[in-house]
Write an enzyme that holds these catalytic residues in place. Structure first.
Site, PDB file in Angstrom:
ATOM      1  N   GLU A 162      28.772  13.942  -4.928  1.00 32.05           N
ATOM      2  CA  GLU A 162      30.226  14.178  -4.934  1.00 32.05           C
ATOM      3  C   GLU A 162      30.512  15.673  -4.946  1.00 32.05           C
ATOM      4  O   GLU A 162      31.369  16.175  -4.228  1.00 32.05           O
ATOM      5  CB  GLU A 162      30.878  13.556  -6.173  1.00 32.05           C
ATOM      6  CG  GLU A 162      30.680  12.073  -6.350  1.00 32.05           C
ATOM      7  CD  GLU A 162      29.417  11.736  -7.143  1.00 32.05           C
ATOM      8  OE1 GLU A 162      28.378  12.359  -6.901  1.00 32.05           O
ATOM      9  OE2 GLU A 162      29.487  10.821  -7.973  1.00 32.05           O
TER      10      GLU A 162
ATOM     11  N   CYS B 231      30.870  14.349 -12.854  1.00 29.23           N
ATOM     12  CA  CYS B 231      31.489  14.397 -11.527  1.00 29.23           C
ATOM     13  C   CYS B 231      32.970  14.049 -11.606  1.00 29.23           C
ATOM     14  O   CYS B 231      33.758  14.515 -10.793  1.00 29.23           O
ATOM     15  CB  CYS B 231      30.784  13.426 -10.595  1.00 29.23           C
ATOM     16  SG  CYS B 231      29.172  14.010 -10.144  1.00 29.23           S
TER      17      CYS B 231
ATOM     18  N   SER C 288     -12.435  -6.965   4.772  1.00 31.44           N
ATOM     19  CA  SER C 288     -11.066  -7.496   4.826  1.00 31.44           C
ATOM     20  C   SER C 288     -10.232  -6.765   5.872  1.00 31.44           C
ATOM     21  O   SER C 288      -9.118  -7.160   6.163  1.00 31.44           O
ATOM     22  CB  SER C 288     -10.396  -7.374   3.463  1.00 31.44           C
ATOM     23  OG  SER C 288     -10.100  -6.033   3.184  1.00 31.44           O
TER      24      SER C 288
ATOM     25  N   TRP D  33      -9.583  -5.787   9.652  1.00 28.48           N
ATOM     26  CA  TRP D  33      -8.185  -6.035   9.418  1.00 28.48           C
ATOM     27  C   TRP D  33      -7.890  -7.501   9.627  1.00 28.48           C
ATOM     28  O   TRP D  33      -8.183  -8.025  10.686  1.00 28.48           O
ATOM     29  CB  TRP D  33      -7.316  -5.203  10.388  1.00 28.48           C
ATOM     30  CG  TRP D  33      -7.665  -3.762  10.323  1.00 28.48           C
ATOM     31  CD1 TRP D  33      -8.446  -3.049  11.164  1.00 28.48           C
ATOM     32  CD2 TRP D  33      -7.221  -2.833   9.309  1.00 28.48           C
ATOM     33  NE1 TRP D  33      -8.532  -1.727  10.763  1.00 28.48           N
ATOM     34  CE2 TRP D  33      -7.783  -1.588   9.621  1.00 28.48           C
ATOM     35  CE3 TRP D  33      -6.432  -2.943   8.171  1.00 28.48           C
ATOM     36  CZ2 TRP D  33      -7.570  -0.449   8.825  1.00 28.48           C
ATOM     37  CZ3 TRP D  33      -6.219  -1.807   7.403  1.00 28.48           C
ATOM     38  CH2 TRP D  33      -6.787  -0.586   7.742  1.00 28.48           C
TER      39      TRP D  33
ATOM     40  N   ASP E  94     -12.788  -0.626  -0.206  1.00 29.41           N
ATOM     41  CA  ASP E  94     -12.164  -0.215   1.071  1.00 29.41           C
ATOM     42  C   ASP E  94     -11.923   1.291   1.207  1.00 29.41           C
ATOM     43  O   ASP E  94     -11.610   1.748   2.300  1.00 29.41           O
ATOM     44  CB  ASP E  94     -10.801  -0.925   1.239  1.00 29.41           C
ATOM     45  CG  ASP E  94     -10.929  -2.445   1.242  1.00 29.41           C
ATOM     46  OD1 ASP E  94     -12.045  -2.931   1.524  1.00 29.41           O
ATOM     47  OD2 ASP E  94      -9.933  -3.128   0.941  1.00 29.41           O
TER      48      ASP E  94
ATOM     49  N   LEU F  37      -3.794   4.604   1.687  1.00 32.62           N
ATOM     50  CA  LEU F  37      -2.506   4.102   1.178  1.00 32.62           C
ATOM     51  C   LEU F  37      -1.305   4.946   1.604  1.00 32.62           C
ATOM     52  O   LEU F  37      -0.320   5.050   0.873  1.00 32.62           O
ATOM     53  CB  LEU F  37      -2.546   3.972  -0.360  1.00 32.62           C
ATOM     54  CG  LEU F  37      -3.705   3.127  -0.921  1.00 32.62           C
ATOM     55  CD1 LEU F  37      -3.698   3.146  -2.443  1.00 32.62           C
ATOM     56  CD2 LEU F  37      -3.647   1.689  -0.410  1.00 32.62           C
TER      57      LEU F  37
ATOM     58  N   GLY G 169      -6.346  -6.036  -4.878  1.00 34.74           N
ATOM     59  CA  GLY G 169      -7.044  -7.272  -4.567  1.00 34.74           C
ATOM     60  C   GLY G 169      -6.579  -8.418  -5.455  1.00 34.74           C
ATOM     61  O   GLY G 169      -5.606  -8.298  -6.206  1.00 34.74           O
TER      62      GLY G 169
END
Ligand code: NAP
Length: 351
Positions: free
Chosen positions: A69, A99, A183, A185, A215, A219, A284
């Site tokens: 604002e 505000c 896993s 893909w 893996d 991420l 997992g």
């Protein structure tokens, strides 16, 4: 007169019609999309001149930075203007002054609000203060869109903990990895891109140490269109330590470790103190089970791969299914085809 009729009537009194106010709210929402202010809310604001023309706009960029604002008012505002703002203006002294004071001082005569701020320090007080000053206040314009652009904030202020989304990618028969641990893909390119988009929409991505060891995931959102910061990696560890060579080790991971089992409900309450209001879980089956048992999963995004595994691999959710009454009811809110796979979204509990 219906709600819409009343809305238009009041807007005409203030010379800014309902369509102009709604367009301005859309603009204010759009302004928030590129901001990362957590643990503060995403807020966008637009000032409209009495004829409905946009005079200025602003967004809140994070703790200690001016509120949306104020940014908009300082860029350009005349007495008699309308303020369109995604979230109820604050009425308390935080790191910045209230505000509501700035709005009254600027001579604004109408304030259109997307959603009332659930933060207990605000929660309607901003609206009361503005009305007491003789300002016409309208609430709930595109309110659900406003909440939809910042679900982590609304969840945290209402429930006192981070919002947790459990993402799973499993074969049609519910397996997330083969016996040999492979896993990647299970799903196709389109579902993986969609999962990267999901990462960008969350403050953090949470995994168990088992997934890091198996893996070594990074991420991050690796779509070319990604802009802004990457979600912070968060890891839950029991007896094992984070391998020194792990990819996420270089990305300031937040670690929660206890050999007796991390208290995941306490973790969900603690995460906001690190600026994390929304978490995507990509761990997992062990972590998925622990989170469900702790009752902290709010939403599930389940990619059902167009593949069958057969036999016994690794089930999406660990533990033992002892008796049918142990099954957790979920509320499926969407099912969509993504490339060759399906994406199913479901809510758990009060989500
Ligand atoms: N398809 C998919 O969507 C997907 C996603 C991720 C992983 N995976 C696959 O899943 C497999 C790994 O499974 P996983 O179950 O071992 O992975 P995980 O759930 O990510 O990690 C499990 C480990 O995390 C720690 N942990 C979990 N909850 C804990 C708690 N409450 N307190 C303390 N520590 C906790 C424990 O570590 P300690 O051993 O140190 O006690 C546990 O052994 C891999 O094959 C991976 O490829 C598949």
């Amino acid at each position: 007169m219906g709600e819409r009729g009343r809305h238009v009537r009041r807007a005409i009194d203030n010379n800014v019609d309902g369509a102009a106010a709604e367009m301005a709210m859309r603009r204010a929402i759009d302004l928030t999309r590129s901001t990362h202010p957590h643990p503060n809310p995403r807020v966008g604001a637009v000032i409209l001149a009495p004829d409905g023309a946009m005079r200025s706009s602003g967004a809140h960029e994070g703790p200690g930075r001016p509120h949306a604002e104020r940014v908009a008012i300082e860029k350009g505002c005349h007495p008699g203007d309308t303020l369109v703002v995604t979230l109820e203006p604050c009425d308390h002294h935080g790191r910045t002054p209230p505000c509501t004071e700035a709005i009254v001082r600027a001579g604004i005569t109408k304030v259109v609000i997307g959603a009332v701020d659930p933060d207990p320090r605000v929660a309607g007080r901003g609206v009361d203060r503005l009305r007491a000053a003789g300002i016409d206040v309208e609430i709930g314009v595109l309110g659900s869109e406003v909440e939809g652009t910042d679900p982590g904030y609304f969840h945290h202020r209402r429930r006192g903990r981070a919002r947790i989304t459990l993402k799973l990618a499993a074969t049609l028969d519910g397996q997330v990895a083969a016996i040999d641990g492979t896993s990647q893909w299970i799903t196709g390119d389109a579902a993986r891109r969609d999962a990267h988009r999901l990462r960008s929409e969350h403050d953090a991505v949470l995994v168990g140490i088992g997934t890091v060891v198996a893996d070594d995931p990074d991420l991050t959102d690796r779509r070319p269109e990604h802009v802004g910061p990457q979600p912070r990696p968060v890891v839950v560890l029991g007896r094992r330590s984070l391998p020194a060579s792990s990819t996420i080790g270089a990305r300031d991971p937040l670690l929660y470790q206890s050999e007796d089992g991390v208290d995941l409900a306490a973790m969900a309450v603690d995460l906001p103190s690190h600026g994390i209001l929304s978490v995507l879980v990509e761990g997992g089956p062990t972590l998925a089970r622990s989170l469900l048992d702790a009752g902290v999963v709010d939403e599930i995004v389940w990619y059902v791969a167009g593949r069958l595994a057969g036999g016994t691999g690794l089930p999406a959710i660990g533990g033992t299914f002892a008796t049918v009454s142990d099954a957790i009811p979920i509320d499926v809110t969407s099912v969509e085809r993504i490339g060759e796979d399906l994406r199913l979204i479901a809510r758990i509990g009060q989500g």
